[in-house]
Structures are given as C-alpha cells and as structure tokens.
Design an enzyme around this catalytic site. Structure first.
Site, PDB file in Angstrom:
ATOM      1  CB  SER A 277      -0.962  -0.188   1.210  1.00  0.00           C
ATOM      2  OG  SER A 277      -0.318  -0.242   2.420  1.00  0.00           O
ATOM      3  CG  HIS A 307      -0.868  -5.074   2.078  1.00  0.00           C
ATOM      4  ND1 HIS A 307      -0.004  -5.050   3.450  1.00  0.00           N
ATOM      5  CD2 HIS A 307      -0.782  -3.821   1.923  1.00  0.00           C
ATOM      6  CE1 HIS A 307       0.410  -3.742   3.462  1.00  0.00           C
ATOM      7  NE2 HIS A 307       0.006  -3.060   2.561  1.00  0.00           N
ATOM      8  CG  HIS A 353       6.488  -8.710   8.392  1.00  0.00           C
ATOM      9  ND1 HIS A 353       7.673  -8.009   8.059  1.00  0.00           N
ATOM     10  CD2 HIS A 353       5.370  -7.963   8.672  1.00  0.00           C
ATOM     11  CE1 HIS A 353       7.113  -6.585   7.712  1.00  0.00           C
ATOM     12  NE2 HIS A 353       5.575  -6.566   8.082  1.00  0.00           N
ATOM     13  NE  ARG A 362       3.293  -3.715  12.874  1.00  0.00           N
ATOM     14  CZ  ARG A 362       2.983  -3.818  11.715  1.00  0.00           C
ATOM     15  NH1 ARG A 362       2.346  -2.849  10.950  1.00  0.00           N
ATOM     16  NH2 ARG A 362       3.562  -4.789  11.084  1.00  0.00           N
ATOM     17  CG  ASP A 408      -2.377  -8.427   9.956  1.00  0.00           C
ATOM     18  OD1 ASP A 408      -2.966  -7.342  10.124  1.00  0.00           O
ATOM     19  OD2 ASP A 408      -1.632  -8.570   8.848  1.00  0.00           O
TER      20      ASP A 408
END
Length: 471
Positions: A277, A307, A353, A362, A408
C-alpha cells in the site's frame, strides 16, 4: 532551525523515557519540539528548505555510492531486500521493528501526548511526528485535532456514490469508491491545471492530504453503518480527538474502545515504504496524480489477502478453531489444528512477515493492552496459546524465515471483544490508519521534488543470457 538537536536534548529525552545507553553503533537522534507554533503547515514551511538542501547534498556528494548488489533471487522474489526507495516517516528494522522518525512504539507511547495521563498516544501527535520529525506538545496536538475536525465535512455526492453500490459489496470496495468520489475536491489537481510552479507542489498536496486524513474516518464509518447498522449514520463529535471520533462514528463510545482506537490508528499508520500500500501510494503519486488518486490506489493494494486483508483472516481462523475444538482447547489439540491447517496447503494467518525476523512490536503493544484490559477473554487466551504453539511448529516446518506473530495476529481479537465483530470490515480500519503515513510521505515527495518512479524490468530470456555471461 536545525532539524536535529544536540546531545543535551538527547540526554534529557533518554532520562525522560528511562532509556539505557543504546547498544547500537549509531546514536538515535530525536528532535524535541521547541517551537510554540501551533500550525503544522507553518512548521513544515520552516523545515522543508533545510531538507531540500540536505537532499541536494546527498545527491551531489554520494550519488555514486553503491548501496548493495542485486541478485536473481531479488528480481524473481518480489524485489525483497532491494534498497531503492526514499521514505521519510518511518524505518523498519528486521530485528527491532518499526521506528517512527527514530522512535520505537514504546517510546511513542511514552512521549506522544495522550488524551489523559498514562493513556495511549493520540494519532494527531503521531501525524505531527511523521511530518516534522518532532515530538509535539499537547497544545499543538489539540490544535491539529481541531483543524482536522474542521476539514472532516464530506460532500453529499460521496454518500450517493457509495449508495449506488450493493450493500453487500466488500467494505473495502465501498471505502475505495468513497475515497475516489472525494477526489473531485482536489486542490492539487486544480493548482496543477492552473500552472503552479513545481517548487510549490507540496502546498496543495498538503491541503489535499490533511483533508483526506480528516475525511476518511467519516467515509469509513458511513460504510460500516450502512452495511451493519441499517444505514443509521452517526455524525462526528465536535470535541473528540481523531481516534475517539472514529470509534464514536462507528457506534462505540466506551472509554476503553476509544483508547483502543487511538492505539490501533497509531500503530497501523506506517510501516516504511516498501509494503504494497505504501509503495503503491508513492508510485502513483510520482506520476503527479493527486493524493486522492494515490491513496485510493494504495487502498486497493491494501485490500489484497497478502497485505491488509490478513487481519480479517486471523479472526476468522481463530473462530474456526473455537468452532471445531471449543474455547478450552489444550496446547496439544491446538498444535494438531495448526498442523492440519498447514498440511491442507494453507497458512496460519497472523504469523510471519516479509521483513521482520522477531515478534512484531505492534503485536506486543496490543498484547500489553489486552493483559491490562481483558486478561480473561477466551479469545485472547487462545491468542496467547497460539504464541506458544505456532512459532515452534513453523520452525519445525523449515520453510518460514520468521515464525513470529505480526500485527494482524492480535488486532481482531481486541476489536471483537469491544463489539466490533464484523471481520470483513477490519481492513477498512487499517486503511484509515494508513492514511497518516502515506499522506505524510506524499507531502514530502512533492516538497523534495522526488521524480517519477521507473525501475528497469527484464525478461526470463534476458536473465538467462545475463547469468550465462556472468558465469
């Protein structure tokens, strides 16, 4: 004004955040805010000339310095590992994770202004940091928050354009459509058509980006209410901050959910420039497409399963575990289910990742949020078990460079706990957050006069000939 401060301020900062001496070979320099200016645009006007000269110096003195070698695996493997893109807001390290203008996520949580003492950082503060490289004061953040609220009005034609789509259309389809409908108000396009000088490109780009950042939560909330709440739209509140207002417009007003949304937007805002993105936004913007067109293109990349769509896949997979095995699944049962998933040719979503080689920070800060606010939630406890079970399984599999959880792996469970259970919508939340990072770089793209992106491509025949010649 110097973009970087001296050692005295760095020393004050380290004592402020309780940091020990850095073991890295290079010091991390952080610009502390010293200006009383409450206007973000005025801050940029001071910084931009210095950074333009800085870029000119780099090009003049180091233009021929090699940054690495390119091999065939890189060409065939999605250009992974290639250094070929300037991205100012953040930098991703494989071992320690993301740094926003030099600050780690824990540092941002300690340094950036919060709604209340000890709370999560306000996204407006991170936006100021991404754009200026400076940690803002609470007054500056409040001023920016107020400006964003004044820019948040969305024209009626945007809602009508979204309403032309079936209500069953994917939330990202509706969201992207809404962003494209916003494009008709682009100040950059108008200025370009009038012949604005290229040295001034950043100014209408700034106007577009600030308006876009302000408007995307309104559009995103409209999509959510249209799809899941019978079209009952909730207007933004005239005193809430960016993250809290987004949660409010979605229909969630509990203090903990407001805090979660502040954290969510902050940590999802940027992840350097090589991801799909971010790179797409930069690439399209390099053609001097306005920020609305560039960000809409970025959102279409974010919508891909590899993504941004991964965050919905995680929660759906976790719920499939519960449906088949129950909430009180044992570690051995969970291990068997993970192997069953892998042996069926699927991946375990939320792990691995493209750059990181350790647990995503995160993920870690979301886990800390869960431990603080929902330690007994069954789905959170299942996520904790997955943290124990999945990495050893993936390591045993031998095909995964990074077996550790990413961002995620946790976000869906937190959102689900507070009532935002519609997993198909989660990528829209990601998209709203990512507007901060992509738009920050788009402004700097125009301020620094970065050129049209045009890498070289080759055919398999060319590769074969080149490799044989090299051998």
């Amino acid at each position: 004004m110097s973009f970087f401060r001296g050692l005295s301020n760095l020393s004050k900062l380290r004592s402020r955040i309780g940091q020990q001496s850095c073991s890295n070979t290079s010091a991390r320099w952080i610009q502390m805010q010293s200006s009383s200016n409450l206007d973000l645009r005025s801050e940029l006007q001071e910084i931009i000339p210095e950074q333009q000269e800085r870029l000119k110096k780099i090009k003049k003195e180091y233009g021929n310095v090699q940054l690495g070698n390119i091999n065939v695996d890189m060409v065939l493997g999605g250009m992974r590992g290639m250094t070929g893109l300037l991205w100012e807001p953040s930098l991703l390290d494989p071992e320690e994770g993301i740094r926003f203008r030099g600050l780690s996520i824990p540092e941002c949580q300690k340094l950036l202004p919060a709604s209340s003492p000890g709370g999560e950082p306000l996204p407006e503060g991170l936006l100021w940091l991404l754009l200026t490289g400076k940690v803002p004061s609470k007054e500056q953040v409040d001023s920016l928050s107020k400006e964003l609220r004044t820019r948040a009005s969305v024209p009626d034609h945007v809602y009508k354009t979204i309403d032309a789509l079936p209500v069953t259309a994917h939330p990202m389809t509706q969201f992207c459509t809404g962003v494209m409908a916003l494009q008709v108000q682009s100040e950059f396009q108008k200025a370009y058509e009038k012949g604005i000088h290229k040295s001034k490109f950043w100014e209408p780009a700034y106007e577009d980006c600030l308006s876009l950042i302000a408007q995307v939560p309104v559009v995103a909330a409209y999509v959510y209410r249209r799809m899941y709440k019978n079209g009952q739209k909730i207007e933004p509140h005239d005193s809430l901050d960016y993250g809290a207002n987004f949660a409010h417009m979605l229909g969630f007003d509990s203090p903990q959910m407001l805090e979660l949304m502040r954290l969510y937007v902050t940590i999802h805002s940027d992840h350097e420039g090589g991801n799909v993105s971010a790179h797409t936004g930069h690439l399209v913007g390099s053609a001097l497409s306005d920020p609305y067109l560039s960000f809409a293109a970025a959102l279409n990349g974010l919508a891909g399963p590899l993504h941004g769509l991964a965050n919905q896949e995680v929660l759906l997979w976790i719920k499939s575990v519960v449906d088949e095995c129950g909430e009180n699944i044992s570690t051995e049962q969970l291990k068997d289910y993970v192997w069953k998933t892998l042996n069926s040719g699927k991946v375990v979503p939320g792990f691995g990742h493209g750059v990181l080689r350790k647990t995503d920070p995160r993920y870690t800060c979301q886990r800390e949020f869960a431990l603080k606010h929902l330690p007994n939630d069954p789905l959170f406890q299942l996520v904790s078990k997955l943290y124990e079970v999945v990495p050893p399984v993936l390591t045993e599999l031998g095909k995964v460079k990074n077996p550790w959880p990413n961002v995620d792996a946790h976000s869906g469970v937190l959102l689900n706990y507070y009532g935002l259970t519609e997993a198909r919508y989660y990528t829209v939340l990601f998209g709203v957050s990512r507007s901060l990072g992509i738009c920050s770089q788009l402004i700097w793209d125009r301020a620094l006069g970065l050129p049209l992106e045009r890498p070289k491509s080759v055919t398999m025949e060319w590769l074969e000939k080149a490799c044989k010649k090299g051998a």
